[in-house]
Design an enzyme around this catalytic site. Structure first.
Site, mmCIF file in Angstrom:
data_model
loop_
_atom_site.group_PDB
_atom_site.id
_atom_site.type_symbol
_atom_site.label_atom_id
_atom_site.label_comp_id
_atom_site.label_asym_id
_atom_site.label_seq_id
_atom_site.Cartn_x
_atom_site.Cartn_y
_atom_site.Cartn_z
ATOM 1 N N ASP A 60 26.141 13.500 19.590
ATOM 2 C CA ASP A 60 26.935 12.051 19.431
ATOM 3 C C ASP A 60 26.351 11.191 18.806
ATOM 4 O OD1 ASP A 60 26.622 12.068 22.371
ATOM 5 O OD2 ASP A 60 29.004 13.337 22.698
HETATM 6 C C1 BGC Z 1 24.957 9.084 25.407
HETATM 7 C C2 BGC Z 1 25.130 10.500 24.510
HETATM 8 C C3 BGC Z 1 26.770 11.743 25.279
HETATM 9 C C4 BGC Z 1 27.611 9.521 24.710
HETATM 10 C C5 BGC Z 1 28.798 10.118 24.682
HETATM 11 C C6 BGC Z 1 25.643 8.482 24.700
HETATM 12 O O1 BGC Z 1 25.122 6.660 24.881
HETATM 13 O O2 BGC Z 1 23.595 8.808 24.385
HETATM 14 O O3 BGC Z 1 24.724 11.780 25.270
HETATM 15 O O4 BGC Z 1 27.051 12.534 24.649
HETATM 16 O O5 BGC Z 1 26.796 8.964 24.445
HETATM 17 O O6 BGC Z 1 28.677 9.492 26.143
HETATM 18 C C1 NOJ Z 2 25.686 13.788 26.325
HETATM 19 C C2 NOJ Z 2 27.833 15.482 25.717
HETATM 20 O O1 NOJ Z 2 28.056 15.275 26.829
HETATM 21 C C3 NOJ Z 2 27.387 16.499 25.104
HETATM 22 O O2 NOJ Z 2 28.551 16.463 24.119
HETATM 23 C C4 NOJ Z 2 26.223 15.866 23.510
HETATM 24 O O3 NOJ Z 2 27.009 16.719 23.186
HETATM 25 C C5 NOJ Z 2 24.958 15.756 24.345
HETATM 26 N N1 NOJ Z 2 24.844 14.559 25.032
HETATM 27 C C6 NOJ Z 2 24.135 14.698 23.724
HETATM 28 O O4 NOJ Z 2 24.645 14.000 22.487
#
Ligand code: BGC
Ligand code: NOJ
Length: 812
Positions: free
Chosen positions: A485
């Site tokens: 994401d």
């Molecule tokens: C983080 C991700 C996380 C996303 C949603 C980002 O800043 O790097 O790992 O899934 O935020 O909270």
């Molecule tokens: C943490 C999020 O909770 C998960 O949904 C996501 O896929 C990973 N980060 C990778 O960005």
């Protein structure tokens, strides 16, 4: 040998910390259902009931200096010396310190000047309260006169307004004191129907409920004035900052030991049953809970029940091999972490504030495969909750709040991988349980009553959401983002006040497509087809299969870069994750998913892709997410290029998606590579605890990659899909014990030097004892399968009668 701060005690299922100065607070979780707590090895942390944001019971300060201040503190004043059993906050040098983190309990022991103080922290099953059993022992031959102060600081319920709305907060705090019980009732008068309490099971000689009175305005937790002076203030909080502290004078004869039971509890009352009399809260339920926990014997019995609960959960799958690190991972810690991620999703850890994120749609579906064998009834409930936040077009809310179970408008939807995860989760549930009745459950869209369709129909629209959202190459449009994401291909943000997660400055006309979703669609789409066939819905199976076949063709045609799978096409339709790119030429996600799905296996694409991963992404501590790391901001890629090289989604080692490559390796039968990769990220094999920094008994979301300043440093421990993915990988693909609709499939893929192992697996009411023998030094391929001594063709052990025990030998 690198410095160690602790060690495993497998017989007790504990991790034993022997030095309080761990490189980061090493925490544990208390509670199994509604009442939860986070506890560090020095007794820091906080508690909440059901929802870490809206029902926060005790206060916590994030990102403070020093780290991890505030918690469940006991101060012991012995003459002029003040100390704590967990070393902090006074940090008085102890003669002995030990913290044992076990399955939903933690016990911390400190010794000083002939006094031993041991505190056992746990939440009894089905109880809205945390027990803190403190045992004080005088090991000298003289009488000891001790002054004991307990300490908890109340949070004003909503953890986020608690941290900001002081013009109101400093005037709302209210408590009641009744004997040895301190009640926290801020806002109870108006719209809240809940209060909290903190008690001890003996009469007290004093108390404090106002923080300034107890600490003194200019003192920290390490030097409360009341404690230093050995005098409680008997303060009553009225506004300002309510706390709860008991004061006890304790005399211990030579060799004498005394147990004290402290209870931190929470109560909800019915609206018309809130008051005992005007201004006096109805304490009946608190009294009931306290009477169940008012002696050490009763507490010990509750503790025994908690341990038995874990005995039961952990005997459903266990392995015995020649490698104790593998065994402890599979038998204890990986299963435990899966259960914790089920309970907390991504909400409350020492990296997650408990305020920001609720339950993730994709996260919760993935978490399911980590615990469904243990508590299938709660997996069932979770599936219905998740699916109820789906929209009628198959898209879904990306997150929902555990308290309300409603989709989170703040983040909305549009993450185009989300729908497929529902298929992934539900099929995992069905294979484990065989409970097909769940597919007929009426499930609403966006929780709107009257909109219900069967869960099966939710799966169909999930599948169709992908095919209704294909891009110019016939590949899935990515939407806001897929699993990663932080790869925000439609965001185009130049404004630091915009969220990468929710901003779409472009989408209309976007050509951004995801090869990760393509692989997921083929992999989990086949699950959907298999399910349809199992249900006799052959026309639907044929329809779906056609789309899967088309997707495979599109991936082979447009998703192959010559030596590996592309990662995506960007907004403009340009390649991402290609040799043509300046940075970010190769990514783990698409190569993991496409090889898991076996796309182009026969044509040699999987072999090539996996070899490229090995060559370009592998490193000492695991496989990095992408390479080369981004060294500047790419507006067309978003957050991924905002991280320094080697961290997080920018070439960090995402322990979450290493398993995708590991499974890919098992698809091509390379057990040696699969196990080597697995050991690199598995906590039980950590070589340098100081470097690794975070807890050595659980997976962390990521470990700094080869481009980072300190490769190998772990971060974001505990709450991560890593737990479930590693569980799925080690049990189903490496040890190779797969639940299927018709029985257990046995198809290990292991290192050639692994000569044998035995798995005991409870499945659909029967017990299977599976002995795998690998004298030939193979990596994969069951040559002979014996079920209770008789030979069976293939790899499937058919379902046995409920209650029976089946002995299986698989010879590789
Ligand atoms: C983080 C991700 C996380 C996303 C949603 C980002 O800043 O790097 O790992 O899934 O935020 O909270
Ligand atoms: C943490 C999020 O909770 C998960 O949904 C996501 O896929 C990973 N980060 C990778 O960005």
């Amino acid at each position: 040998m690198a410095k160690e701060y602790g060690h495993y005690d497998d017989a007790a299922r504990e991790y034993v910390i022997t030095d309080p100065c761990t490189p980061w607070p090493w925490i544990n979780y208390l509670g199994t259902e509604d009442f939860f707590g986070l506890i560090s090895n020095t007794a820091g942390g906080y508690s909440f009931c059901k929802d870490a944001k809206f029902r926060r019971i005790t206060r916590y300060r994030y990102n403070g200096v020093p780290m991890d201040a505030g918690g469940r503190y006991f101060y012991i004043k012995d003459g002029e010396t003040v100390w704590n059993p967990g070393w902090k906050p006074c940090k008085t040098k102890l003669d002995f310190y030990e913290c044992r983190h076990g399955m939903n309990y933690t016990s911390i022991e400190g010794r000083k000047d002939g006094v031993t103080a041991k505190v056992l922290f746990f939440v009894p099953l089905k109880t809205w309260a945390e027990v803190q059993k403190l045992t004080l022992t005088n090991t000298t031959d003289k009488v000891k006169k001790l002054k004991l102060f307990s300490f908890q600081e109340w949070c004003l319920w909503n953890a986020s307004t608690d941290m900001e709305n002081f013009q109101r907060n400093f005037s709302t705090g209210e408590v009641e004191i009744e004997g040895s019980v301190i009640y926290h009732k801020t806002e109870y008068k108006e719209r809240r129907n809940h209060y909290a309490y903190y008690s001890v099971n003996v009469p007290v000689q004093g108390f404090d409920t106002d923080r300034e009175s107890f600490l003194g305005l200019y003192n920290g937790f390490d030097a409360p004035q009341a404690v230093l002076e050995g005098k409680p203030r008997n303060s009553v909080a009225h506004g300002w900052s309510p706390i709860a502290s008991h004061y006890l004078e304790i005399e211990l004869g030579p060799g004498e030991s005394r147990d004290l039971v402290f209870v931190l509890g929470y109560v909800e009352n019915a609206q018309d049953d809130k008051w005992e009399s005007k201004g006096v809260i109805n304490k009946r339920m608190a009294h009931e809970t306290l009477s169940r926990l008012d002696t050490a014997a009763k507490v010990d019995a509750e503790f025994k029940r908690l341990c038995e609960y874990w005995d039961n959960l952990l005997q459903i799958f266990s392995v015995k091999s020649a490698d104790e690190r593998l065994d402890r991972t599979v038998n204890i810690w990986n299963q435990y972490q899966c259960m914790i991620t089920f309970c907390f999703s991504r909400s409350a850890s020492f990296f997650e504030s408990g305020i920001g994120r609720g339950m993730g749609f994709r996260d919760s579906n993935q978490d399911l495969i980590g615990f469904v064998h243990q508590i299938p009834e709660r997996a069932r409930e979770r599936i219905i909750d998740i699916a109820s936040t789906q929209f009628a077009d198959g898209g879904c809310y990306h997150q929902y709040q555990p308290l309300t179970k409603r989709g989170n408008d703040g983040i909305g939807g549009g993450f185009n991988d989300d729908p497929m995860w529902l298929i992934f989760g539900v099929c995992g549930y069905l294979r484990e349980t065989g409970d097909f009745s769940i597919l007929d459950e009426p499930v609403p869209f966006d929780n709107v009553p009257g909109s219900e369709k069967s869960l099966f129909e939710h799966l169909t629209i999930s599948f169709d959401h992908v095919i209704n959202n294909l891009g110019p190459h016939g590949l899935p449009l990515i939407g806001r983002a897929d699993w990663n994401d932080c790869m925000n291909l439609n965001c185009f943000s130049n404004d630091p006040d915009e969220s990468f997660q929710t901003t779409e400055n472009k989408t209309e006309g976007s050509k951004a497509e995801s090869l990760m979703i393509a692989g997921l669609f083929v992999f989990s789409g086949r699950d959907y087809v298999e399910l349809c066939r199992h249900l006799g819905r052959n026309a639907e199976a044929d329809r779906a299969q056609k789309y899967i076949d088309e997707m495979v063709v599109s991936v082979e045609k447009y998703g192959w870069d010559g030596d590996w799978f592309l990662r995506a096409y960007d907004y403009f339709g340009r390649k991402v994750g290609s040799k043509e790119n300046e940075e970010g030429q190769i990514f783990i996600e698409s190569n993991g998913w496409c090889t898991m799905a076996g796309i182009g296996l026969k044509e040699g694409l999987c072999d090539k892709a996996l070899d490229s991963v090995k060559e370009r992404l592998d490193s000492e501590h695991g496989i990095v997410l992408n390479n080369p790391a981004f060294t500047r901001y790419y507006i067309e890629y978003g957050e991924i290029s905002s991280y320094p090289a080697g961290y997080k989604e920018n070439a960090g080692i995402f322990c979450h998606n290493n398993p995708w490559v590991i499974i890919g390796e098992t698809v091509r039968g390379n057990g040696k590579a699969a196990m080597e990769y697995w050991r690199k990220i598995c906590p039980a094999y950590i070589k340098d605890q100081t470097l690794h920094k975070v807890e050595p008994y659980v997976y962390s979301q990521m470990v700094a990659g080869k481009d980072a300043f300190r490769p190998g440093e772990g971060k974001n421990s505990w709450l991560t899909g890593t737990a479930a993915w590693n569980w799925y990988t080690i049990t189903q693909f490496i040890l190779g014990i797969k639940p299927t609709y018709n029985g257990l499939e046995i198809d290990p893929c292991i290192s050639p030097d692994m000569k044998e192992f035995t798995v005991t697996r409870k499945f659909r009411g029967a017990t299977y004892i599976i002995e795998v023998v690998n004298r030939s030094g193979a990596q994969r391929g069951v040559k002979e399968l014996l079920v209770d001594g008789s030979r069976v063709e293939g790899t499937l052990v058919p379902l046995a009668k409920e209650g029976s025990t089946v002995k299986i030998t698989a010879i590789l």
